[in-house]
Design an enzyme around this catalytic site. Structure first.
Site, PDB file in Angstrom:
ATOM      1  N   SER A 135      45.151  34.787  35.435  1.00 56.16           N
ATOM      2  CA  SER A 135      45.254  33.381  35.800  1.00 56.16           C
ATOM      3  C   SER A 135      44.521  33.189  37.114  1.00 56.16           C
ATOM      4  CB  SER A 135      46.732  32.990  35.961  1.00 56.16           C
ATOM      5  OG  SER A 135      46.860  31.716  36.573  1.00 56.16           O
ATOM      6  N   TYR A 148      55.466  34.378  39.626  1.00 57.03           N
ATOM      7  CA  TYR A 148      54.472  34.383  38.541  1.00 57.03           C
ATOM      8  C   TYR A 148      53.104  34.779  39.103  1.00 57.03           C
ATOM      9  CZ  TYR A 148      51.229  32.711  34.995  1.00 57.03           C
ATOM     10  OH  TYR A 148      50.214  32.620  34.082  1.00 57.03           O
TER      11      TYR A 148
END
Length: 273
Positions: A135, A148
């Site tokens: 990501s 995360y």
């Protein structure tokens, strides 16, 4: 097994029942792969042409069983796409260590389990590619998604080191870095398990920004197309950004001074200067 099946490249895509995983399974099938998609819960309706395999990436036994099943049916594994993952929204202080461990068990250790399970077959055949879905949050700070983001930073470091270790075996490890994607990922993300009132307003602002960004984000097919590019490249890059926003963020992180990037990030997340 027919001769055509023996010659057909074989891919495993984890978390292939929805979102980026389902789009990736479909795109790889269209690109000529025999695709095995993993699931924790059987899909209500499967994608035509995809073989489904039960697998919980947090469980050593099911990971090993899934890889054995693929090898028994297809005889080889040419590509692993580590897509399975979970989100978590909340201030870093608002999550217990137990919740943090649970998140990392999927997002990092799940990647490691699957990778360790396929590497012996790839080493034996002297070829293979592993695509880890990271990501842009593995490159930049992510307020109210700290755990995360940390898990994706860890995947980035792991992938880079592993790539150097296995190149001699004809194996490459690459990263695909999406930004927000139009899936149910954000809406299905976990909430912190011990909310603290001090963070309530800033957390709500961050959640509103995330919802707004997700609503106008790229479709999962954009990420899937990037995965195919990374999978078939003769000379793969280490990183592939997926979509315009991810590319912009990556370039800004590299070339904009830290102080200016920090100010821009806080403004975007509606945080006080």
């Amino acid at each position: 097994m027919s001769t055509d099946q023996k010659q057909q490249p074989v891919a495993i895509v984890t978390g292939a029942t929805a979102g980026i995983g389902a789009a990736t399974a479909c795109a790889l099938h269209a690109a000529g792969y025999r695709v095995f998609g993993t699931y924790r819960k059987p899909p209500a309706t499967g994608i035509p042409g995809i073989d489904y395999v039960a697998c919980d990436v947090t469980n050593d036994l099911t990971v090993e069983a899934a890889v054995r099943e693929v090898l028994a049916k297809a005889g080889r594994i040419d590509l692993l796409v580590n897509n399975a993952g979970v989100g978590l929204i909340g201030a870093a202080e608002e999550s217990s260590l137990e919740q943090a461990r649970s998140l990392f068990d999927v997002n990092l250790f799940g990647v490691i389990r699957m990778t360790n399970a396929v590497l012996p077959a790839m080493r034996q055949q002297r070829s293979g590619r592993i695509v880890n879905i990271s990501s842009v949050m593995g490159l930049i700070p992510s307020p109210f998604m700290a755990l995360y983001s940390s898990s994706k930073h860890a995947v980035e470091g792991y992938s880079q080191a592993l790539d150097h270790e296995v190149r001699v075996c004809g194996i490459r490890v690459v990263l695909v870095e999406p930004s927000y994607t139009r899936t149910t990922f954000e809406s299905n993300a976990l909430a912190a398990d011990q909310n603290i009132e001090h963070y309530a307003l800033a957390r709500a602002n961050a959640e509103a920004v995330m919802r707004k960004e997700a609503a106008k984000a790229d479709l999962p097919e954009v990420v899937a197309g990037t995965v195919v590019t990374a999978a078939i490249a003769a000379k793969p890059q280490l990183r592939y950004t997926a979509g315009r926003d991810a590319t912009t963020v990556s370039l800004l992180r590299r070339f904009v001074p830290t102080s200016a990037f920090d100010k821009s990030l806080r403004k975007r997340m509606q945080m006080p200067a």
